[in-house]
Design a protein around this motif. Structure first.
Motif, mmCIF file in Angstrom:
data_model
loop_
_atom_site.group_PDB
_atom_site.id
_atom_site.type_symbol
_atom_site.label_atom_id
_atom_site.label_comp_id
_atom_site.label_asym_id
_atom_site.label_seq_id
_atom_site.Cartn_x
_atom_site.Cartn_y
_atom_site.Cartn_z
ATOM 1 N N HIS A 16 0.350 6.250 -10.947
ATOM 2 C CA HIS A 16 -0.800 5.459 -10.491
ATOM 3 C C HIS A 16 -1.037 4.275 -11.427
ATOM 4 C CE1 HIS A 16 -4.882 4.325 -9.376
ATOM 5 N NE2 HIS A 16 -4.630 4.914 -8.208
ATOM 6 N N ASN B 126 -1.190 -0.914 -4.194
ATOM 7 C CA ASN B 126 -2.440 -0.223 -3.869
ATOM 8 C C ASN B 126 -2.106 1.243 -3.593
ATOM 9 O OD1 ASN B 126 -4.911 0.636 -2.942
ATOM 10 N ND2 ASN B 126 -4.798 -0.487 -1.017
ATOM 11 N N CYS B 127 -2.359 2.105 -4.568
ATOM 12 C CA CYS B 127 -2.007 3.518 -4.466
ATOM 13 C C CYS B 127 -3.097 4.306 -3.753
ATOM 14 C CB CYS B 127 -1.783 4.109 -5.857
ATOM 15 S SG CYS B 127 -0.448 3.333 -6.770
ATOM 16 N N GLN B 128 -2.708 4.978 -2.702
ATOM 17 C CA GLN B 128 -3.604 5.841 -1.927
ATOM 18 C C GLN B 128 -3.017 7.254 -1.914
ATOM 19 O OE1 GLN B 128 -6.529 4.701 -0.471
ATOM 20 N NE2 GLN B 128 -6.070 2.813 -1.553
ATOM 21 N N GLN C 68 -6.697 5.158 8.200
ATOM 22 C CA GLN C 68 -7.644 4.189 7.650
ATOM 23 C C GLN C 68 -6.984 2.865 7.289
ATOM 24 O OE1 GLN C 68 -10.013 5.815 4.435
ATOM 25 N NE2 GLN C 68 -10.109 7.812 5.447
ATOM 26 N N ILE C 69 -5.680 2.879 7.019
ATOM 27 C CA ILE C 69 -5.006 1.683 6.522
ATOM 28 C C ILE C 69 -4.109 1.016 7.558
ATOM 29 C CG2 ILE C 69 -3.370 0.819 4.777
ATOM 30 C CD1 ILE C 69 -4.357 3.035 2.939
ATOM 31 N N ILE D 177 1.168 5.482 0.316
ATOM 32 C CA ILE D 177 0.567 6.777 0.620
ATOM 33 C C ILE D 177 1.638 7.852 0.479
ATOM 34 C CG2 ILE D 177 -0.503 8.236 2.380
ATOM 35 C CD1 ILE D 177 -1.632 5.744 3.679
ATOM 36 N N GLN E 272 -5.696 9.319 5.726
ATOM 37 C CA GLN E 272 -5.503 8.161 4.834
ATOM 38 C C GLN E 272 -4.705 7.081 5.561
ATOM 39 O OE1 GLN E 272 -7.172 7.639 2.317
ATOM 40 N NE2 GLN E 272 -6.028 7.779 0.416
ATOM 41 N N SER F 226 -0.206 0.624 -9.903
ATOM 42 C CA SER F 226 -1.411 -0.212 -9.753
ATOM 43 C C SER F 226 -1.320 -1.441 -10.640
ATOM 44 C CB SER F 226 -2.664 0.591 -10.109
ATOM 45 O OG SER F 226 -2.849 1.644 -9.211
ATOM 46 N N HIS G 136 0.891 -1.166 0.000
ATOM 47 C CA HIS G 136 0.000 0.000 0.000
ATOM 48 C C HIS G 136 0.926 1.212 0.000
ATOM 49 C CE1 HIS G 136 -3.258 -2.672 1.350
ATOM 50 N NE2 HIS G 136 -2.296 -3.234 2.073
#
Length: 189
Positions: A83, A92-94, A139-140, A70, A136, A87, A68
């Protein structure tokens, strides 16, 4: 002695940091410009790669782990390329978009395996909306089993101690990919 590579399929890693696009223009150089004493390069190949924290995320995914990512990007072509590429390779791009700042981009001009020039397109993200990044992250972070803070000194990790504290409260180990020599910013990692 037999070398064995660890099993990374169970790794679920959150990478937070300075995301960059590394661009490359390359071709032969055969003369000096009549305008100035500089080489003239005929560009024949253009390519790009994820740099900075993006490269760390890509490395995790290439080893079979779940990555992931960020970090701050602009609202621009460089962010879209990153992205799409990341991806497409399982990251997993946030991204946290800052529309008034460019995605950090490093353009290198190469000839005969020699770097002739590097052009940097960047702003420091120290003034960016850190609340959006912290939200962000919050949340992860509880759903991963490790955090890597990838710091290239571009301002994304100005709140590194808060990120470390939140991960430690969730019993998540934090590793550092640092730049510079002030390691107090990574206390308890």
């Amino acid at each position: 002695m037999k070398l064995s590579i660890p099993e990374f399929s169970t790794a679920n890693v959150l990478v937070v940091g300075d995301i960059m696009l590394d661009r490359y223009w390359s071709g032969p150089t055969g003369r000096i410009s009549p305008e100035a004493p500089v080489p003239v390069t005929k560009i024949e190949d253009i390519y790009h790669r994820a740099g900075g924290a993006g490269n760390v995320g890509l490395n995790i995914a290439s080893l079979g782990g779940r990555a992931h990512l960020i970090g701050f990007v602009g609202n621009d072509e460089s962010a879209r390329l990153l992205h799409t590429d990341l991806s497409g390779q399982g990251v997993n791009c946030q991204f946290v978009e800052e529309s008034d700042m460019p995605t950090i981009t490093k353009l290198r001009v190469l000839s005969r395996n020699q770097q002739l020039l590097r052009l940097d397109f960047e702003s420091n993200f120290a003034d960016a909306d850190s609340d959006a990044l912290l939200n962000q992250y919050g949340q992860i972070v509880g759903s991963v089993n490790a955090v890597i803070l990838s710091d290239y000194g571009k301002g994304t990790l100005k709140n590194s101690l808060l990120l470390i504290e939140q991960a430690r409260k969730a019993n998540i180990p934090v590793m550092i990919d640092p730049k510079g020599s002030d390691f107090t910013r990574y206390k308890n990692a």
